[in-house]
Design a protein around this motif. Structure first.
Motif, PDB file in Angstrom:
ATOM      1  N   ALA A  18      32.761  48.186  37.331  1.00 44.31           N
ATOM      2  CA  ALA A  18      32.771  49.640  37.633  1.00 44.31           C
ATOM      3  C   ALA A  18      33.469  50.164  38.880  1.00 44.31           C
ATOM      4  O   ALA A  18      34.482  51.124  38.902  1.00 44.31           O
ATOM      5  N   ILE A  19      33.401  49.405  40.058  1.00 45.88           N
ATOM      6  CA  ILE A  19      34.067  49.496  41.048  1.00 45.88           C
ATOM      7  C   ILE A  19      35.698  49.377  41.011  1.00 45.88           C
ATOM      8  O   ILE A  19      36.316  50.273  41.439  1.00 45.88           O
ATOM      9  N   ALA A  20      35.996  48.285  40.358  1.00 44.70           N
ATOM     10  CA  ALA A  20      37.403  48.132  40.300  1.00 44.70           C
ATOM     11  C   ALA A  20      38.003  48.975  39.264  1.00 44.70           C
ATOM     12  O   ALA A  20      39.221  49.610  39.613  1.00 44.70           O
ATOM     13  N   LYS A  21      37.330  49.430  38.212  1.00 51.83           N
ATOM     14  CA  LYS A  21      37.863  50.548  37.255  1.00 51.83           C
ATOM     15  C   LYS A  21      38.118  51.780  37.862  1.00 51.83           C
ATOM     16  O   LYS A  21      39.269  52.257  37.620  1.00 51.83           O
ATOM     17  N   LYS A  22      37.314  52.084  38.890  1.00 56.01           N
ATOM     18  CA  LYS A  22      37.583  53.338  39.673  1.00 56.01           C
ATOM     19  C   LYS A  22      38.683  53.243  40.456  1.00 56.01           C
ATOM     20  O   LYS A  22      39.403  54.353  40.710  1.00 56.01           O
ATOM     21  N   TYR A  23      39.149  52.211  40.930  1.00 52.87           N
ATOM     22  CA  TYR A  23      40.577  52.055  41.886  1.00 52.87           C
ATOM     23  C   TYR A  23      41.748  51.469  40.907  1.00 52.87           C
ATOM     24  O   TYR A  23      42.711  51.346  41.386  1.00 52.87           O
ATOM     25  N   GLY A  24      41.579  51.577  39.487  1.00 49.03           N
ATOM     26  CA  GLY A  24      42.683  51.157  38.656  1.00 49.03           C
ATOM     27  C   GLY A  24      42.743  49.655  38.618  1.00 49.03           C
ATOM     28  O   GLY A  24      43.969  49.555  38.242  1.00 49.03           O
ATOM     29  N   CYS A  25      41.988  48.865  38.638  1.00 52.22           N
ATOM     30  CA  CYS A  25      42.067  47.318  38.463  1.00 52.22           C
ATOM     31  C   CYS A  25      40.985  46.947  37.556  1.00 52.22           C
ATOM     32  O   CYS A  25      40.122  47.611  37.280  1.00 52.22           O
ATOM     33  N   LYS A  26      41.400  45.852  36.926  1.00 48.93           N
ATOM     34  CA  LYS A  26      40.813  44.910  36.189  1.00 48.93           C
ATOM     35  C   LYS A  26      40.323  43.721  36.805  1.00 48.93           C
ATOM     36  O   LYS A  26      41.126  43.031  37.610  1.00 48.93           O
ATOM     37  N   VAL A  27      38.888  43.361  36.876  1.00 55.91           N
ATOM     38  CA  VAL A  27      38.485  41.985  37.374  1.00 55.91           C
ATOM     39  C   VAL A  27      37.666  41.144  36.327  1.00 55.91           C
ATOM     40  O   VAL A  27      37.310  41.412  35.341  1.00 55.91           O
TER      41      VAL A  27
END
Length: 141
Positions: A18-27
């Motif tokens: 959820a944090i990564a998605k908020k910044y436009g990343c996939k993890v």
């Protein structure tokens, strides 16, 4: 003994994604039933390498030519290992903010009673943060 369970990894994975998605990343998050939990950025809009260079220039830290050369090599390979102990001096802006949020999730329910001077290491689990993999590069989109 350092150990993280499958359930702990699952719980942290939901928050980290959820944090990564908020910044436009996939993890991807791995480490079930092992001593280390690893977060890998697989793709995103964040240019980690340029952020390191910009932060070094702004802080006038180190030999800038060496830093730029090293980051160009890492960017060519699209792989980077992030030292979570030194994030605040190597990253800035939204990259630093995202990494700090992820680190906070990784440290939930974590303890560390280690004492390197006496060669005693006792922590809940170890943490790894990477951008890409040696065999699967990060996709900068």
């Amino acid at each position: 003994m350092a150990y993280i369970t499958k359930d702990q990894v699952k719980e942290k994975t939901v928050k980290i994604k959820a944090i990564a998605k908020k910044y436009g990343c996939k993890v991807s998050v791995s480490g079930s039933n092992s001593s280390t939990i690893t977060v890998r950025f697989t793709e995103g809009k964040i240019d980690f390498w340029q952020n390191i260079i910009d932060t070094a220039v702004a802080n006038q830290r180190g030999n800038l030519d060496d830093i730029k050369d090293n980051m160009e090599y890492c960017k060519e390979k699209m792989h980077l290992q992030i030292n979570h102990y030194w994030m605040d001096t190597h990253y800035s802006g939204e990259v630093l903010q995202m990494l700090q949020e992820i680190k906070a999730v990784l440290h939930e329910d974590h303890y560390d009673y280690s004492d390197a001077m006496t060669d005693y290491f006792n922590c809940a689990w170890y943490i790894g943060i990477q951008v890409g993999r040696w065999d699967k590069p990060y996709k900068l989109v």
